[in-house]
Design a protein around this motif. Structure first.
Motif, mmCIF file in Angstrom:
data_model
loop_
_atom_site.group_PDB
_atom_site.id
_atom_site.type_symbol
_atom_site.label_atom_id
_atom_site.label_comp_id
_atom_site.label_asym_id
_atom_site.label_seq_id
_atom_site.Cartn_x
_atom_site.Cartn_y
_atom_site.Cartn_z
ATOM 1 N N THR A 137 61.002 151.486 14.540
ATOM 2 C CA THR A 137 60.603 152.763 13.939
ATOM 3 C C THR A 137 60.657 153.911 14.934
ATOM 4 N N GLY A 138 60.647 153.622 16.243
ATOM 5 C CA GLY A 138 60.653 154.682 17.252
ATOM 6 C C GLY A 138 60.440 154.114 18.636
ATOM 7 N N ASP A 139 60.078 154.982 19.573
ATOM 8 C CA ASP A 139 59.874 154.581 20.970
ATOM 9 C C ASP A 139 58.431 154.157 21.193
ATOM 10 N N ILE A 140 58.242 152.956 21.752
ATOM 11 C CA ILE A 140 56.906 152.474 22.096
ATOM 12 C C ILE A 140 56.463 153.187 23.369
ATOM 13 N N LEU A 141 55.485 154.093 23.252
ATOM 14 C CA LEU A 141 55.045 154.870 24.410
ATOM 15 C C LEU A 141 53.957 154.158 25.206
ATOM 16 N N TYR A 142 53.042 153.542 24.502
ATOM 17 C CA TYR A 142 51.881 152.964 25.184
ATOM 18 C C TYR A 142 51.273 151.886 24.303
ATOM 19 N N GLN A 143 50.739 150.840 24.950
ATOM 20 C CA GLN A 143 50.079 149.772 24.212
ATOM 21 C C GLN A 143 48.783 149.381 24.899
ATOM 22 N N LYS A 144 47.799 149.068 24.101
ATOM 23 C CA LYS A 144 46.514 148.586 24.602
ATOM 24 C C LYS A 144 46.144 147.345 23.810
ATOM 25 N N ILE A 145 45.672 146.309 24.492
ATOM 26 C CA ILE A 145 45.339 145.079 23.780
ATOM 27 C C ILE A 145 44.057 144.479 24.331
ATOM 28 N N ASP A 146 43.239 143.955 23.443
ATOM 29 C CA ASP A 146 42.031 143.224 23.827
ATOM 30 C C ASP A 146 42.115 141.823 23.253
#
Length: 609
Positions: free
Chosen positions: A296-305
């Motif tokens: 769908t687009g550019d993955i800029l940032y990810q956060k995971i717990d």
């Protein structure tokens, strides 16, 4: 002397500087030869600046503007120069301004001085001839300018930028690698480029300023990441709480995409912003979710717990352990062992084109192989986001008396610097950050040793002491299918790869104990020949009593790796503690169908999980 800089003008200068860095991304990449010639300094800096441009908004006063800038810089930064840059922004917030909406010249100088000090403190082993040198000379030049009582803001900034350019040119004479390649330091050039962009806005006409800010007006609904922890009060049905920010021209996910997301998890929330979407989801398949979002687009940032891990820790499911064990994802360990021992993983970043993924979590090695099959894809790695590191430590400090963090070797990645810098801010908690000097299998053995000592009730200091002693006699032996991965990452020369390819050699790699970097120590004409040479080396170490435990890591060769493990056992009478596949980060730097033996001179019990 009391030349004034308004909050609005300073906002425009920051946006202009950030956009100039973004525009010069490729130029900065071409300069990148230090500390690793992986041609990604421009990409790392541009990625951070894009995040700032997309999220920074006009504020009522300068302190709030600086707070935003520091926060967005921290979230968006990656790589050595990105980390240093973000810490410069953080340092700007440490000076108390005499006025909130107008910055006096002497306040400006004190503010940027705090920025430099913060940036300098973020690096464990600062070297002359880098971005830090240019920052320092820029601040010094501004201090000298203060002696001229009649100088105005525009003239002083212009003069300071010229001084920074002189310092930039001098970097070529301060680092041998820069001199040999006849280039200036890429990170330092990025900083000067940022200053030049700021100056362009400061001295620009009204029309020029409006053009610079076009499309960067006050954004109230920009997708921002939550920095609150999930309230995990009962055993979660799904393991991960996952957030992703995507740059896209779409205004929402389609019905079909929503249905796919519904099948992958629950607690789905979509935040919208100009050309950005933010997804929150609880899922067991973050890598599958990421694959969908990447379309769908550019993955800029990810956060995971890891909510299951958080539940276990918060509800004392860690067998009474008071020491937290943290490791980055360059440690190639069986996932079952990591989860059963409540080991907290900090993911490195995997950069593919304009995407930023989380190693071993939102991207796996087999997905990396698919990307590597297309030579047009730009693939690289970066240290963990400083925000993710800080977040992990904030969580762990609530439940543990102390924290031990074991990182990939500092000469192989800036991960150690990122983590050590964040750990230093937790002054009330005992935290030891250990530079393993290693990666992959031997790093994993150090983690295994620490986990077993924690389970046995050893003290924090005793574990740190044992790890420091153990890493001195730990290393790795790798039989590569080719040198493509090491050449692609800039860690070995193309000429070495051409030589190996010409003779169809299978290189044997080891970590150089003096430099901490990989070196070729031999070669064979077949994998079996390489295995034989590795076993000979292992037996020599056994005779010298320098080896007591081993582990096997492989790339996309599970069945053959098991056969390899049996072969090692037959030839050395040693059983690998585990056989596992490489992480996506490790896989980028190796090649498909390669094998490695990690070894350590410490007895480690067979894994329990």
């Amino acid at each position: 002397m009391d030349a004034l800089l308004s909050t609005d003008t300073f906002y425009g200068m920051i946006m202009s500087g950030a956009k100039q860095v973004i525009n010069d991304e490729n130029k900065l990449n071409e300069l990148n030869v230090f500390p690793v010639a992986d041609k990604d300094t421009g990409t790392n800096l541009a990625s951070m600046m894009r995040y700032i441009v997309d999220n920074l908004s006009v504020t009522k006063d300068t302190p709030e503007l600086l707070h935003q800038l520091a926060q967005h810089g921290l979230v968006g930064c990656s790589g050595n120069s990105g980390l240093i840059f973000s810490q410069f922004f953080y340092g700007l917030t440490q000076h108390s301004l005499t006025e909130k909406t107008l910055i006096k010249l002497h306040d400006f100088v004190e503010m940027i001085s705090k920025g430099y000090q913060s940036a300098y403190a973020s690096v464990s082993n600062p070297k002359p001839g880098t971005i830090l040198t240019v920052m320092e000379k820029w601040v010094e030049s501004y201090r000298d300018l203060l002696k001229n009582a009649g100088i105005n803001l525009a003239d002083s900034f212009k003069s300071s930028v010229e001084k920074s350019k002189v310092a930039l040119r001098e970097t070529m004479n301060q680092l041998e690698v820069l001199r040999n390649n006849n280039v200036v330091d890429a990170g330092a050039q990025g900083f000067v480029t940022f200053l030049e962009g700021m100056l362009g806005y400061l001295v620009g006409s009204k029309d020029e300023r409006e053009k610079i800010l076009a499309g960067s007006a006050d954004i109230e609904n920009t997708a921002k990441l939550s920095h609150e922890f999930e309230d995990v009060t009962e055993i979660p049905d799904l393991r991960y709480c996952f957030e992703t920010v995507v740059r896209t021209t779409k205004t929402d996910f389609s019905d079909e995409e929503r249905k796919k997301l519904d099948r992958l998890g629950d607690s789905i929330v979509v935040g919208k912003g100009p050309q950005m979407l933010k997804l929150h989801i609880h899922t067991n398949e973050p890598d599958t979710v990421t694959s969908l979002l990447a379309e769908t687009g550019d993955i800029l940032y990810q956060k995971i717990d890891d909510m299951m891990l958080q539940y276990n820790i918060a509800h004392n499911h860690s067998a009474g352990n008071k020491i937290a064990l943290v490791v980055d994802t360059m440690a190639d360990l069986p996932l079952e062992f990591i989860q059963s021992n409540n080991i907290y993983r900090i993911p490195l970043q995997v950069k593919v084109n304009n995407h930023s993924f989380l190693d071993q979590i939102s991207i796996n090695y087999h997905q990396i192989l698919d990307y590597l099959n297309d030579n047009d894809n730009k693939i690289g790695t970066a240290a963990p986001s400083a925000a993710i590191v800080s977040r992990a430590l904030h969580f762990l400090e609530q439940f543990y008396d102390s924290i031990i963090i074991i990182t990939v070797g500092s000469s192989l990645s800036s991960t150690y610097d990122v983590i050590a810098n964040q750990a230093a801010k937790f002054k009330h908690k005992k935290i030891s950050v250990i530079d393993s000097k290693l990666n992959s299998a031997p790093l994993s053995l150090l983690v295994t040793l620490a986990a077993q000592m924690i389970k046995d009730g050893s003290s924090h200091d005793a574990i740190v002491k044992s790890l420091d002693e153990a890493k001195a006699n730990a290393n790795i032996l790798i039989v590569l299918n080719s040198l493509k991965g090491l050449i692609r990452s800039g860690r070995l020369s193309k000429s070495m790869g051409m030589l190996a390819g010409l003779f169809r050699l299978k290189p044997i790699i080891q970590i150089d104990v003096n430099t901490g970097k990989p070196k070729v120590i031999g070669a064979s004409f077949s994998k079996r020949g390489g295995w034989k040479k590795i076993c000979k080396k292992l037996n020599e170490l056994k005779i010298k009593e320098q080896l007591k435990s081993i582990a096997v890591v492989h790339s996309d060769s599970d069945e053959r790796a098991k056969f390899f493990g049996k072969y090692i056992n037959r030839k050395t009478n040693m059983t690998p503690l585990f056989i596992t596949e490489v992480s996506s980060v490790s896989g980028i730097h190796t090649d498909k169908d390669s094998y490695a033996i990690g070894y350590i001179n410490e007895p480690i019990r067979q894994l329990e999980y």
